[in-house]
Motif scaffolding. Structure first.
Motif, PDB file in Angstrom:
ATOM      1  N   ASN A  98     -13.391  58.352  86.379  1.00 51.46           N
ATOM      2  CA  ASN A  98     -13.780  59.104  86.863  1.00 51.46           C
ATOM      3  C   ASN A  98     -14.673  60.620  86.158  1.00 51.46           C
ATOM      4  O   ASN A  98     -15.895  60.853  86.878  1.00 51.46           O
TER       5      ASN A  98
ATOM      6  N   ALA B 289      -5.261  52.528  88.177  1.00 54.89           N
ATOM      7  CA  ALA B 289      -6.104  53.519  87.501  1.00 54.89           C
ATOM      8  C   ALA B 289      -8.002  53.436  88.634  1.00 54.89           C
ATOM      9  O   ALA B 289      -8.595  54.054  88.169  1.00 54.89           O
TER      10      ALA B 289
ATOM     11  N   ASP C 150      -8.142  52.700  91.378  1.00 49.69           N
ATOM     12  CA  ASP C 150      -7.763  53.485  92.851  1.00 49.69           C
ATOM     13  C   ASP C 150      -8.434  51.924  93.747  1.00 49.69           C
ATOM     14  O   ASP C 150      -9.199  51.790  94.312  1.00 49.69           O
TER      15      ASP C 150
ATOM     16  N   ARG D 103      -7.259  57.162  83.895  1.00 50.15           N
ATOM     17  CA  ARG D 103      -8.558  57.275  85.576  1.00 50.15           C
ATOM     18  C   ARG D 103      -9.293  58.913  85.217  1.00 50.15           C
ATOM     19  O   ARG D 103      -9.903  57.881  85.970  1.00 50.15           O
TER      20      ARG D 103
ATOM     21  N   THR E 119      -2.172  56.000  82.615  1.00 53.34           N
ATOM     22  CA  THR E 119      -2.820  55.414  83.335  1.00 53.34           C
ATOM     23  C   THR E 119      -3.554  56.639  83.828  1.00 53.34           C
ATOM     24  O   THR E 119      -4.904  56.624  84.640  1.00 53.34           O
ATOM     25  N   TRP E 120      -2.817  57.414  84.313  1.00 51.26           N
ATOM     26  CA  TRP E 120      -3.621  58.507  84.841  1.00 51.26           C
ATOM     27  C   TRP E 120      -4.718  59.632  84.190  1.00 51.26           C
ATOM     28  O   TRP E 120      -5.453  59.469  84.632  1.00 51.26           O
TER      29      TRP E 120
END
Length: 178
Positions: A75, A142, A144, A71, A67-68
């Motif tokens: 971005n 992910a 937000d 993300r 997930t990190w």
């Protein structure tokens, strides 16, 4: 995967490489669905890899590594689009992952084509939930957004897809009777 993440956090470069090789097809598919161009996907993937490697020690819960990284990739894709002055538009996932859905012998609709016609906010949630197999909580993290927003987008996207499928089915049947 958690064990590999912990090894990578302790400085094992090979563990980090194994993690990224395992995630590469999924990450590339996501980048392709946002950026459309292979060159842009390669740039975003490279930047994601670099940023993840540099800040891996900051990841507190190794179980959320995927997930990190997603993300970070999202971005990076958005940053790349902003820097090039383009709007976000999701394309079809790579051809290798395409699978038509058949409704009867004479009428079919390509699921990926139908998803590609959704608004961007709906497409990315559908892509992460169905094509990346991420749970609602991880998608919310992910992107937000709240879990309720993810569920609402999934519901809305499913409704739109069902409507399009039914319309395609009716149009196919109307065409056959002429």
């Amino acid at each position: 995967m958690e064990l590999e993440v912990k090894r990578a956090q302790r400085g094992d470069r090979e563990a980090f490489i194994r993690l990224f090789r395992r995630l590469e097809p999924e990450l590339y598919g996501l980048a392709k669905s946002i950026l459309r161009h292979d060159e842009d996907c390669a740039d975003a993937f490279q930047e994601t890899t670099l940023k993840a490697y540099k800040s891996l020690a900051a990841l507190r819960q190794p179980k959320y590594f995927k997930t990190w990284v997603i993300r970070i990739l999202i971005n990076e894709c958005n940053q790349l689009l902003r820097s090039r002055g383009r709007t976000i538009a999701m394309a079809d996932p790579p051809e290798a992952h395409r699978s038509p859905v058949y409704y009867d012998d004479s009428n079919k609709i390509d699921l990926h084509e139908a998803v590609s016609q959704l608004d961007e906010s709906l497409r990315i949630v559908i892509h992460l939930f169905y094509f990346q197999d991420l749970p609602v909580k991880q998608i919310a993290n992910a992107l937000d957004i709240s879990e309720g927003a993810v569920r609402a987008r999934l519901h809305r996207a499913r409704s739109i897809l069902m409507e399009r499928i039914q319309r395609t089915r009716k149009e196919g049947l109307a065409y056959e009777t002429r």
